[in-house]
Enzyme design. Structure first.
Site, short mmCIF file in Angstrom:
data_model
loop_
_atom_site.label_atom_id
_atom_site.label_comp_id
_atom_site.label_asym_id
_atom_site.label_seq_id
_atom_site.Cartn_x
_atom_site.Cartn_y
_atom_site.Cartn_z
N ASP A 63 0.86 -1.19 0.00
CA ASP A 63 0.00 0.00 0.00
C ASP A 63 0.90 1.24 0.00
OD1 ASP A 63 -1.74 -2.13 0.66
OD2 ASP A 63 -3.09 -0.76 1.71
N LYS A 132 -7.14 3.24 -3.70
CA LYS A 132 -7.62 3.26 -2.32
C LYS A 132 -7.83 4.71 -1.89
CE LYS A 132 -5.96 1.71 2.26
NZ LYS A 132 -4.92 0.90 2.94
N LYS A 168 -10.66 0.23 -2.95
CA LYS A 168 -10.74 0.06 -1.50
C LYS A 168 -11.05 1.39 -0.82
CE LYS A 168 -8.27 -1.54 2.61
NZ LYS A 168 -7.04 -2.18 3.14
#
Length: 232
Positions: A63, A132, A168
């Site tokens: 991430d 995300k 996400k």
């Protein structure tokens, strides 16, 4: 015990090996926040070393957080090239699958919906496997309007390129009822093909506890409290 498992546990790079050993054989992925999370304030060599260390330790997913200063200054090529460099650092040389790359925008700092859509396309063109919303470390995190914009960008990107990208929303989704609204949004915008952990995730740090209490309510007819389910 019958509750479905989470898709992944997310840890800092120095904890990847510990998490890897803890979830071995469960099917749960190990994700690692890298690139000077959550601020993104580090030079590219540091960010790449951070990523490479996590991948070498066994991370299945990375991430990364974009450089919002560069993005908001209009230095889009710099952001694009940083994402492509981190994507390259996700590759393995031992034949194992490469780590998937989730690109975090920190949408609460991007100021406009146009910027959210622009960041979505930039990240997908640079090779993101997931986009995300947030780190969960700022005042404004995932919201339905921002998530809808990202879902629409993913839909349009898939139509244009044939490449499927995951989404996400993270931060601020604390109740099961809120999560269901997001799932409806995914189904209506992208369809059944995205309704799996491979293509849609929640940041579930707070949500998971409420979900467990809701499942217990369905089983027993009564809500549990913090003495039975950790509410943190």
């Amino acid at each position: 015990p019958g509750c479905p498992r989470v898709a992944a546990v997310c840890v800092y790079p120095d904890m990847v090996a510990t998490a890897r050993a803890a979830v071995e054989g469960t099917g749960i992925q190990v994700a690692s926040v890298a690139t000077a999370f959550p601020s993104g304030r580090a030079g590219l060599p540091v960010k790449l070393a951070d990523t490479a260390a996590a991948v070498a330790a066994g991370a299945d997913e990375i991430d990364m957080v974009i450089d919002r200063g560069a993005f908001l200054s209009g230095r889009y090529l710099q952001v694009f090239e940083e994402i492509t460099a981190v994507k390259e650092a996700c590759r393995r040389s031992d034949g194992r699958p490469d780590a998937h790359l989730k690109v975090i925008f920190e949408t609460g700092e991007l100021q406009t919906y146009d910027n959210v859509r622009r960041a979505s396309w930039l990240a997908m063109l640079a090779g993101a496997d997931f986009i995300k919303t947030s780190t969960g470390k700022v005042a404004v995190n995932a919201t339905p309007p921002v998530t809808l914009l990202m879902l629409e960008a993913v839909r349009d990107f898939h139509a244009a390129t044939g490449t499927q990208v995951g989404v996400k929303p993270a931060g601020g989704i604390r109740t099961t009822k809120d999560a269901m609204k997001y799932l409806v949004m995914v189904n209506e915008t992208l369809g059944d093909g995205w309704l799996s952990a491979d293509w849609f995730r929640f940041g579930a740090s707070s949500l998971l506890n409420d979900l467990l209490m809701q499942r217990q309510k369905l089983t027993t007819g009564r809500y549990s409290g913090p003495d039975y389910v950790t509410v943190d």
